[in-house]
Design a protein around this motif. Structure first.
Motif, PDB file in Angstrom:
ATOM      1  N   ASP A 263      10.393  11.600   0.063  1.00 57.99           N
ATOM      2  CA  ASP A 263      10.160  12.822  -0.723  1.00 57.99           C
ATOM      3  C   ASP A 263       8.741  13.371  -0.612  1.00 57.99           C
ATOM      4  N   GLY A 264       7.919  12.795   0.256  1.00 55.45           N
ATOM      5  CA  GLY A 264       6.558  13.285   0.435  1.00 55.45           C
ATOM      6  C   GLY A 264       5.504  12.520  -0.353  1.00 55.45           C
ATOM      7  N   THR A 265       5.923  11.669  -1.271  1.00 61.49           N
ATOM      8  CA  THR A 265       4.992  10.890  -2.085  1.00 61.49           C
ATOM      9  C   THR A 265       4.566   9.645  -1.318  1.00 61.49           C
ATOM     10  N   PRO A 266       3.273   9.467  -1.075  1.00 61.27           N
ATOM     11  CA  PRO A 266       2.853   8.242  -0.391  1.00 61.27           C
ATOM     12  C   PRO A 266       2.910   7.045  -1.345  1.00 61.27           C
ATOM     13  N   LEU A 267       3.289   5.907  -0.828  1.00 60.31           N
ATOM     14  CA  LEU A 267       3.246   4.652  -1.587  1.00 60.31           C
ATOM     15  C   LEU A 267       2.237   3.758  -0.880  1.00 60.31           C
ATOM     16  N   VAL A 268       2.617   2.530  -0.612  1.00 59.31           N
ATOM     17  CA  VAL A 268       1.759   1.623   0.156  1.00 59.31           C
ATOM     18  C   VAL A 268       1.642   2.117   1.587  1.00 59.31           C
ATOM     19  N   GLY A 269       2.715   2.777   2.064  1.00 59.95           N
ATOM     20  CA  GLY A 269       2.737   3.366   3.399  1.00 59.95           C
ATOM     21  C   GLY A 269       2.970   4.859   3.283  1.00 59.95           C
ATOM     22  N   PRO A 270       2.765   5.589   4.371  1.00 60.16           N
ATOM     23  CA  PRO A 270       2.962   7.048   4.336  1.00 60.16           C
ATOM     24  C   PRO A 270       4.429   7.420   4.109  1.00 60.16           C
ATOM     25  N   SER A 271       4.651   8.612   3.581  1.00 59.82           N
ATOM     26  CA  SER A 271       6.003   9.125   3.380  1.00 59.82           C
ATOM     27  C   SER A 271       6.590   9.554   4.718  1.00 59.82           C
ATOM     28  N   PHE A 272       7.909   9.476   4.825  1.00 51.87           N
ATOM     29  CA  PHE A 272       8.597   9.910   6.039  1.00 51.87           C
ATOM     30  C   PHE A 272       8.874  11.405   6.033  1.00 51.87           C
ATOM     31  N   LYS A 273       8.744  12.068   4.886  1.00 51.04           N
ATOM     32  CA  LYS A 273       9.096  13.479   4.794  1.00 51.04           C
ATOM     33  C   LYS A 273       8.201  14.313   5.715  1.00 51.04           C
TER      34      LYS A 273
END
Length: 165
Positions: free
Chosen positions: A93-103
């Motif tokens: 959904d575009g929100t980065p977590l520990v890794g980048p977002s796939f969106k």
């Protein structure tokens, strides 16, 4: 990023270290479902790493293990991301977590660290495949180098499905 498999009902615990093959053997005495946890803090998705051990009679296990007569269609990239645990560190959904977002990642330019040096790359199929199979080669700037290699976790078709998704 280390993990540690723990099954409280059987009083067993085994460390799981990326790149190292471990074996764990136990003999359950009673049928049922038992909780399985990761007991080594492995990142922000750690608390969602729960599963079950299902102990069943051997004839039921043999029937469960037997492949279906007709092979099912390969799982979609979206299903693989969920099933393989990728969405514990990445989002769609575009929100980065520990890794980048796939969106919207495909075709985007990213700054990576390669052997400690910054460089800019365009996200394409070869880059995504390398990032999945050898994630420490080009680490996206601003994210920790903690993703485990997926060489033993994904086959060629699964990698293709994820990239296509």
């Amino acid at each position: 990023m280390d993990h540690s498999l723990f099954i409280p009902a059987f009083r067993i615990k085994e460390d799981a270290i990326p790149g190292k093959v471990n074996y764990l053997w136990f003999l359950p005495e009673k049928e049922g479902e038992y909780d399985l946890f990761c007991t080594e803090y492995c990142g922000t998705g750690h608390s969602s790493m729960v599963s079950k051990v299902i102990v069943m009679p051997s004839d039921e296990f043999a029937a469960w293990l037997k492949p279906p007569a007709e092979a099912p269609a390969p799982p979609s990239g979206k299903t693989l991301l969920q099933d393989k645990g990728c969405l514990g560190c990445h989002t769609t959904d575009g929100t980065p977590l520990v890794g980048p977002s796939f969106k919207g990642i495909f075709g985007r330019k990213v700054t990576v660290l390669t052997e400690g040096k910054e460089r800019t790359l365009t996200v394409d199929e070869p880059y995504l495949e390398r990032s999945i199979l050898e994630p420490d080669e080009d680490v996206v700037k601003g994210f920790p180098d903690i993703m485990p290699e997926q060489k033993d976790n994904l086959n060629e078709e699964e990698v293709r499905q994820i990239i296509e998704y």
